[in-house]
Design a protein around this motif. Structure first.
Motif, PDB file in Angstrom:
ATOM      1  N   UNK A  80     -12.131 -91.670-101.617  1.00  0.00           N
ATOM      2  CA  UNK A  80     -12.922 -90.984-102.647  1.00  0.00           C
ATOM      3  C   UNK A  80     -13.161 -91.909-103.840  1.00  0.00           C
ATOM      4  N   UNK A  81     -12.182 -92.759-104.154  1.00  0.00           N
ATOM      5  CA  UNK A  81     -12.296 -93.693-105.277  1.00  0.00           C
ATOM      6  C   UNK A  81     -13.143 -94.920-104.931  1.00  0.00           C
ATOM      7  N   UNK A  82     -13.585 -95.032-103.672  1.00  0.00           N
ATOM      8  CA  UNK A  82     -14.452 -96.133-103.275  1.00  0.00           C
ATOM      9  C   UNK A  82     -13.805 -97.250-102.491  1.00  0.00           C
ATOM     10  N   UNK A  83     -12.546 -97.112-102.136  1.00  0.00           N
ATOM     11  CA  UNK A  83     -11.860 -98.142-101.355  1.00  0.00           C
ATOM     12  C   UNK A  83     -12.366 -98.097 -99.913  1.00  0.00           C
ATOM     13  N   UNK A  84     -12.568 -99.276 -99.342  1.00  0.00           N
ATOM     14  CA  UNK A  84     -12.968 -99.405 -97.941  1.00  0.00           C
ATOM     15  C   UNK A  84     -11.764 -99.929 -97.167  1.00  0.00           C
ATOM     16  N   UNK A  85     -11.362 -99.190 -96.159  1.00  0.00           N
ATOM     17  CA  UNK A  85     -10.205 -99.607 -95.365  1.00  0.00           C
ATOM     18  C   UNK A  85     -10.642-100.554 -94.260  1.00  0.00           C
ATOM     19  N   UNK A  86      -9.774-101.519 -93.981  1.00  0.00           N
ATOM     20  CA  UNK A  86     -10.060-102.571 -93.015  1.00  0.00           C
ATOM     21  C   UNK A  86      -9.774-102.106 -91.594  1.00  0.00           C
ATOM     22  N   UNK A  87     -10.547-102.624 -90.687  1.00  0.00           N
ATOM     23  CA  UNK A  87     -10.305-102.409 -89.256  1.00  0.00           C
ATOM     24  C   UNK A  87     -10.122-103.784 -88.636  1.00  0.00           C
TER      25      UNK A  87
END
Length: 124
Positions: A80-87
């Motif tokens: 929600x805060x804009x963090x993109x999680x890595x794959x």
């Protein structure tokens, strides 16, 4: 015998303003000071010093991580805060980007604006 029981955490940034915004507003860390050579935050009862450098050379592995009690809630809040999680290729990550380690621990990774790999771990 030494008394090395109070570590100070270090990262680096080539853009102090962008880094301060990320760590303070996105991650919610308590900002302490903008010193000539570093931004200073508190992380729990520890100090995080983000050194101001001309060029950052981020490591290709986790540089800083947090143990969390509810990884799914934390991942959701950060999304929600804009963090993109890595794959990562070869890692069997679920729809939220969470991987279950052989120990049962749940882990998710993301990067800061300078490319440092950060992680969340829920130990089971």
């Amino acid at each position: 015998m030494t008394h090395l029981d109070n570590p100070v955490l270090f990262l680096a940034t080539a853009n102090a303003e962008r880094s301060q915004t990320f760590y303070e507003r996105v991650l919610g860390l308590a900002f302490v000071a903008d010193e000539p050579r570093a931004l200073v935050f508190t992380v729990g009862d520890r100090m995080l010093r983000i050194q101001k450098v001309v060029q950052v050379h981020p490591a290709p592995y986790t540089a800083l991580g947090w143990a969390v009690s509810d990884i799914r809630r934390t991942v959701h809040d950060l999304l929600v805060a804009g963090v993109v999680f890595q794959r990562y290729e070869g890692m069997n990550q679920d729809g939220d980007g969470i991987w279950q380690a052989p120990s049962g621990a749940l882990v998710a990774w993301f990067q800061d604006p300078d490319g440092h790999v950060l992680s969340l771990t829920q130990f089971l």
